[in-house]
Write a protein that holds these residues in place. Structure first.
Motif, PDB file in Angstrom:
ATOM      1  N   GLU A  26      18.561  11.173   0.747  1.00  0.00           N
ATOM      2  CA  GLU A  26      17.136  11.524   0.811  1.00  0.00           C
ATOM      3  C   GLU A  26      16.491  10.868   2.027  1.00  0.00           C
ATOM      4  OE1 GLU A  26      13.977  13.631  -0.339  1.00  0.00           O
ATOM      5  OE2 GLU A  26      15.733  13.555  -1.629  1.00  0.00           O
ATOM      6  N   THR A  27      16.650   9.558   2.133  1.00  0.00           N
ATOM      7  CA  THR A  27      16.165   8.808   3.294  1.00  0.00           C
ATOM      8  C   THR A  27      17.266   7.865   3.750  1.00  0.00           C
ATOM      9  OG1 THR A  27      15.245   7.043   1.943  1.00  0.00           O
ATOM     10  CG2 THR A  27      13.749   8.829   2.541  1.00  0.00           C
ATOM     11  N   ILE A  28      17.202   7.493   5.014  1.00  0.00           N
ATOM     12  CA  ILE A  28      18.188   6.567   5.564  1.00  0.00           C
ATOM     13  C   ILE A  28      17.525   5.769   6.680  1.00  0.00           C
ATOM     14  CG2 ILE A  28      19.101   8.204   7.244  1.00  0.00           C
ATOM     15  CD1 ILE A  28      21.895   7.040   6.575  1.00  0.00           C
ATOM     16  N   ASP A  29      17.896   4.514   6.792  1.00  0.00           N
ATOM     17  CA  ASP A  29      17.400   3.683   7.884  1.00  0.00           C
ATOM     18  C   ASP A  29      18.343   3.834   9.065  1.00  0.00           C
ATOM     19  OD1 ASP A  29      15.202   2.701   6.529  1.00  0.00           O
ATOM     20  OD2 ASP A  29      16.310   1.016   5.679  1.00  0.00           O
ATOM     21  N   VAL A  30      17.805   4.321  10.169  1.00  0.00           N
ATOM     22  CA  VAL A  30      18.579   4.501  11.388  1.00  0.00           C
ATOM     23  C   VAL A  30      17.874   3.742  12.501  1.00  0.00           C
ATOM     24  CG1 VAL A  30      19.425   6.181  13.077  1.00  0.00           C
ATOM     25  CG2 VAL A  30      19.398   6.767  10.652  1.00  0.00           C
ATOM     26  N   GLN A  31      18.583   2.767  13.063  1.00  0.00           N
ATOM     27  CA  GLN A  31      18.045   1.957  14.144  1.00  0.00           C
ATOM     28  C   GLN A  31      16.716   1.312  13.728  1.00  0.00           C
ATOM     29  OE1 GLN A  31      20.069   1.727  16.985  1.00  0.00           O
ATOM     30  NE2 GLN A  31      21.393   2.901  15.662  1.00  0.00           N
ATOM     31  N   ARG A  67      25.696   6.922  15.872  1.00  0.00           N
ATOM     32  CA  ARG A  67      25.628   5.487  16.142  1.00  0.00           C
ATOM     33  C   ARG A  67      25.508   4.700  14.830  1.00  0.00           C
ATOM     34  NH1 ARG A  67      21.148   5.028  19.537  1.00  0.00           N
ATOM     35  NH2 ARG A  67      22.484   5.747  21.218  1.00  0.00           N
ATOM     36  N   GLU A  68      24.662   5.168  13.938  1.00  0.00           N
ATOM     37  CA  GLU A  68      24.476   4.491  12.657  1.00  0.00           C
ATOM     38  C   GLU A  68      25.755   4.540  11.826  1.00  0.00           C
ATOM     39  OE1 GLU A  68      22.497   2.139  10.033  1.00  0.00           O
ATOM     40  OE2 GLU A  68      21.744   2.788  11.989  1.00  0.00           O
ATOM     41  N   ARG A  69      26.440   5.675  11.871  1.00  0.00           N
ATOM     42  CA  ARG A  69      27.711   5.809  11.141  1.00  0.00           C
ATOM     43  C   ARG A  69      28.721   4.782  11.651  1.00  0.00           C
ATOM     44  NH1 ARG A  69      32.828   7.397  11.101  1.00  0.00           N
ATOM     45  NH2 ARG A  69      33.599   8.732   9.423  1.00  0.00           N
ATOM     46  N   LEU A  70      28.825   4.671  12.961  1.00  0.00           N
ATOM     47  CA  LEU A  70      29.767   3.729  13.563  1.00  0.00           C
ATOM     48  C   LEU A  70      29.433   2.292  13.163  1.00  0.00           C
ATOM     49  CD1 LEU A  70      32.140   3.220  15.485  1.00  0.00           C
ATOM     50  CD2 LEU A  70      30.491   3.158  17.355  1.00  0.00           C
TER      51      LEU A  70
END
Length: 145
Positions: A26-31, A67-70
């Motif tokens: 639903e939501t995700i923190d990216v950078q 980038r977040e996945r890595l």
């Protein structure tokens, strides 16, 4: 977390069909920024094509998601995490993969650009054909100087 548990979790992340049946978060923190990922993906997928103005936004989102996945995978590989935290990381990574797959499989993002690329490729093939037909291709013309 024990090393064999870590390997099991990493195997789940890398499994070929890992995203089958997985939900986009639903939501995700990216950078450091919270993103309504599911809403974003569904908003983009509802359109037949991605308009030129949105293309940059989609490309930027894909780059940030990769980038977040890595980063999350590296934390899973090398970080001091518990089994529960590892499970959360795996679910987040698989959800990111699901979102990336949905964004990758969009139709042509810019019909005009794709048409221009197709025309350029057609012209190049036509010129190559003409050079060969007229005996002026690069290989044969070099020997005539």
């Amino acid at each position: 977390m024990k090393e064999y548990e870590r390997k099991q979790l990493l195997e789940r992340v890398e499994r070929e069909g890992a995203t089958v049946g997985a939900d986009i978060p639903e939501t995700i923190d990216v950078q450091g920024e919270s993103i309504d990922l599911r809403e974003f993906v569904f908003e983009i997928k509802r359109r037949d094509t991605v308009p030129a103005g949105e293309r940059d936004r989609v490309d930027r989102a894909k780059k940030n998601l990769r980038r977040e996945r890595l980063q999350r995978k590296q934390l899973l590989e090398e970080g001091d995490v518990t089994r529960a935290e590892g499970e959360e990381l795996v679910n987040a990574i698989v959800g990111i993969d699901r979102a990336l797959n949905a964004l990758q499989n969009l139709g042509p993002t810019d019909l005009e650009r794709e048409e221009q690329a197709q025309e350029a490729a057609d012209r190049k093939r036509w010129m190559s054909f003409l050079k060969q037909a007229l005996g002026r291709d690069d290989a044969s013309s070099r020997g005539r100087l």
